[in-house]
Motif scaffolding. Structure first.
Motif, short mmCIF file in Angstrom:
data_model
loop_
_atom_site.label_atom_id
_atom_site.label_comp_id
_atom_site.label_asym_id
_atom_site.label_seq_id
_atom_site.Cartn_x
_atom_site.Cartn_y
_atom_site.Cartn_z
N ALA A 162 0.83 -1.21 0.00
CA ALA A 162 0.00 0.00 0.00
C ALA A 162 0.86 1.26 0.00
CB ALA A 162 -0.92 0.01 1.21
N ASP A 163 0.28 2.34 -0.49
CA ASP A 163 0.98 3.64 -0.51
C ASP A 163 0.61 4.50 0.69
OD1 ASP A 163 2.18 3.51 -3.31
OD2 ASP A 163 0.08 3.11 -3.72
N PHE A 164 -0.54 4.25 1.27
CA PHE A 164 -0.97 5.01 2.43
C PHE A 164 -1.95 4.18 3.25
CE2 PHE A 164 -4.10 5.89 -0.85
CZ PHE A 164 -5.32 5.93 -0.19
N CYS A 165 -2.13 4.58 4.50
CA CYS A 165 -3.07 3.86 5.36
C CYS A 165 -4.18 4.79 5.83
CB CYS A 165 -2.35 3.24 6.56
SG CYS A 165 -1.67 4.42 7.75
N ILE A 166 -5.33 4.18 6.11
CA ILE A 166 -6.43 4.87 6.77
C ILE A 166 -6.31 4.51 8.24
CG2 ILE A 166 -8.93 5.17 6.87
CD1 ILE A 166 -9.00 4.04 3.97
N LEU A 167 -5.79 5.41 9.01
CA LEU A 167 -5.43 5.16 10.41
C LEU A 167 -6.56 5.55 11.35
CD1 LEU A 167 -3.33 4.66 12.75
CD2 LEU A 167 -2.72 7.09 12.48
N PHE A 168 -6.83 4.69 12.32
CA PHE A 168 -7.75 5.01 13.40
C PHE A 168 -6.96 5.15 14.68
CE2 PHE A 168 -10.42 3.26 10.17
CZ PHE A 168 -11.63 3.93 10.30
N PHE A 187 -7.50 9.13 10.05
CA PHE A 187 -6.51 9.95 9.36
C PHE A 187 -6.01 9.23 8.11
CE2 PHE A 187 -6.31 10.88 13.87
CZ PHE A 187 -6.27 12.25 13.93
N LEU A 188 -5.54 10.01 7.15
CA LEU A 188 -4.89 9.49 5.95
C LEU A 188 -3.39 9.74 6.09
CD1 LEU A 188 -7.46 11.01 3.47
CD2 LEU A 188 -7.17 8.57 3.91
N VAL A 189 -2.61 8.65 6.11
CA VAL A 189 -1.18 8.78 6.38
C VAL A 189 -0.38 8.10 5.28
CG1 VAL A 189 0.67 8.41 8.06
CG2 VAL A 189 -1.70 8.69 8.86
N ASP A 190 0.44 8.87 4.57
CA ASP A 190 1.31 8.31 3.54
C ASP A 190 2.39 7.44 4.20
OD1 ASP A 190 0.16 9.64 1.24
OD2 ASP A 190 1.04 11.49 2.02
N PRO A 194 7.84 10.47 7.73
CA PRO A 194 8.82 10.20 8.80
C PRO A 194 8.12 9.85 10.11
CG PRO A 194 9.42 12.18 7.58
CD PRO A 194 8.04 11.79 7.11
N GLY A 195 8.65 8.83 10.78
CA GLY A 195 8.04 8.39 12.03
C GLY A 195 7.11 7.21 11.86
N LEU A 196 6.82 6.80 10.62
CA LEU A 196 6.01 5.62 10.36
C LEU A 196 6.90 4.54 9.75
CD1 LEU A 196 3.55 3.83 9.91
CD2 LEU A 196 3.00 5.19 7.88
N GLU A 197 6.91 3.38 10.38
CA GLU A 197 7.68 2.24 9.88
C GLU A 197 6.74 1.06 9.65
OE1 GLU A 197 11.43 -0.70 11.12
OE2 GLU A 197 10.69 0.82 12.54
N VAL A 198 6.81 0.48 8.45
CA VAL A 198 6.02 -0.70 8.10
C VAL A 198 6.93 -1.91 8.16
CG1 VAL A 198 4.58 -1.80 6.37
CG2 VAL A 198 4.54 0.70 6.61
N ARG A 199 6.59 -2.87 9.05
CA ARG A 199 7.39 -4.07 9.21
C ARG A 199 6.57 -5.31 8.85
NH1 ARG A 199 9.73 -3.18 15.36
NH2 ARG A 199 10.49 -1.01 15.11
#
Length: 386
Positions: A162-168, A187-190, A194-199
């Protein structure tokens, strides 16, 4: 009451099934063995889905989507339930919650997702808050015009592509008759913020190639414009657009069960023991009869819920009944199919063991069977004040 599909609906079913058989089935063994969908193959599927008009089939036609109505979408999803889950996921249906985008959000997230230029994922579940969604601890705190997010999400499907997440996330508390309650915002988060890590997340036994991920937010700063909908109204927004997600699970279970049934019937007709096809033995024939009846009941239950959804009157009970019955039906059907195949049913040279493994997750995600039964029981008791 007319249960027959229209000519257009039958054409849709035939077209999607043919697409799956032609474009997805041939790659199933590769994905099963490698636990990966190669990027070039994923792009090829997306391109072919776009060309066939199957991409974003759940989105309104005036936004560039397929514009399918609720029953047509149920039929569409039913056919996509037949192939490997990871492969069909690239025939993308963007999250319906993106229809809540406003202003610049539409040009940055909604429309590119419909055109196949960007891909979303839904970030709601947390290690300490599965079925208890309000128990989430990820927080977004105002800092000037921005929000600063800290927390962790897990079991986030296809976040790796994915390119972005729909965050709750929690954005405060409010007093209710039952005490303080967390206020949840969306929220919509790309993913390159910075500060977001996908593992990578833990490797499941179900749906190989379809990855779940963990998202870590560490002082992740996002602009005020990232807020989707109203502050503190995340649940309301989700309920507006995501109510049919459990119905999607149900319809896909029906499609997969039908494919398993076809395999079991063919095996029972061809496999001979004691001088005759094993399907002539009551021990096998009765299994086939029960499987067919189970599938038909689940199909009617899901289509009825879809029809109600299209009329704007699908209840939580409708979706819960469809989800719990269809997912448990799939478990019964796949288990009986393995039994009919005997020892060969558990060999990875045949697809039965895959369907058996894949069926297990359906009773857990998008609301466990226990949660569905709770919803149904609550809908029965509440009118009586219980």
């Amino acid at each position: 009451m007319d249960f027959a599909l229209s000519g257009e609906q039958n054409m849709l079913v035939e077209s999607v099934r043919a697409f799956c058989e032609r474009e997805l089935y041939p790659h199933e063994e590769l994905v099963e063995q490698s636990d990966e969908v190669p990027p070039e193959l994923a792009q090829e599927i997306r391109d072919k889905a776009l060309k066939a008009g199957f991409y974003a089939a759940n989105m309104p036609e005036d936004l560039g989507g397929g514009g399918l109505d609720a029953v047509e979408l149920a039929l569409f999803e039913r056919e996509l339930g037949r192939p490997n889950y990871a492969l069909q996921s690239f025939v993308v249906r963007p999250s319906n919650i993106l229809q809540g985008c406003e202003g610049d959000q539409r040009e940055r997230y909604l429309l590119p997702a419909i055109r196949g230029e960007r891909m979303d994922c839904l970030a709601m579940t947390e290690p300490g808050a599965g079925s208890d969604v309000r128990g989430m601890s990820t927080r977004a705190v105002r800092d000037g015009d921005d929000w600063v997010v800290n927390g962790q999400k897990h079991f986030i499907s296809h976040a790796d592509v994915a390119d972005f997440c729909i965050l709750f996330a929690v954005t405060g508390e409010e007093e209710t008759l039952r005490g303080p309650r967390k206020r949840i915002s969306s929220f919509l988060v790309d993913h390159d913020t910075p500060g977001l890590e996908v593992r990578p997340g833990p490797r499941p036994v179900s749906h190989r190639g379809y990855k779940n991920c963990e998202l870590y937010f560490t002082d992740c700063r996002i602009p005020g414009s990232a807020l989707l909908g109203e502050e503190g109204k995340g649940f309301e927004l989700a309920n507006t657009w995501l109510g049919a997600s459990r119905l999607t699970v149900a319809t896909m279970c029906v499609g997969r069960a039908q494919r398993v049934m076809d395999l079991a019937v063919d095996w029972a007709a061809q496999r001979k023991q004691f001088g005759q096809p094993i399907g002539r033995n009551q021990g096998v024939g009765f299994k086939l009869a029960d499987m067919a009846t189970d599938i038909r009941a689940a199909e009617l239950l899901t289509l009825m819920a879809a029809w109600n959804h299209g009329q704007g009157r699908m209840t939580d009970q409708d979706a819960a009944m469809a989800k719990v019955f269809a997912s448990e039906m799939l478990a019964r059907v796949t288990d009986e199919a393995v039994q009919i195949y005997g020892g060969m049913g558990l060999m990875d040279s045949l697809p039965l063991e895959r369907f058996w493994r894949d069926a297990r997750i359906e009773r857990i995600w998008d609301g466990t069977s226990e949660i569905q039964r709770h919803i149904i029981a609550r809908s029965l008791l509440r009118p009586l004040g219980a």
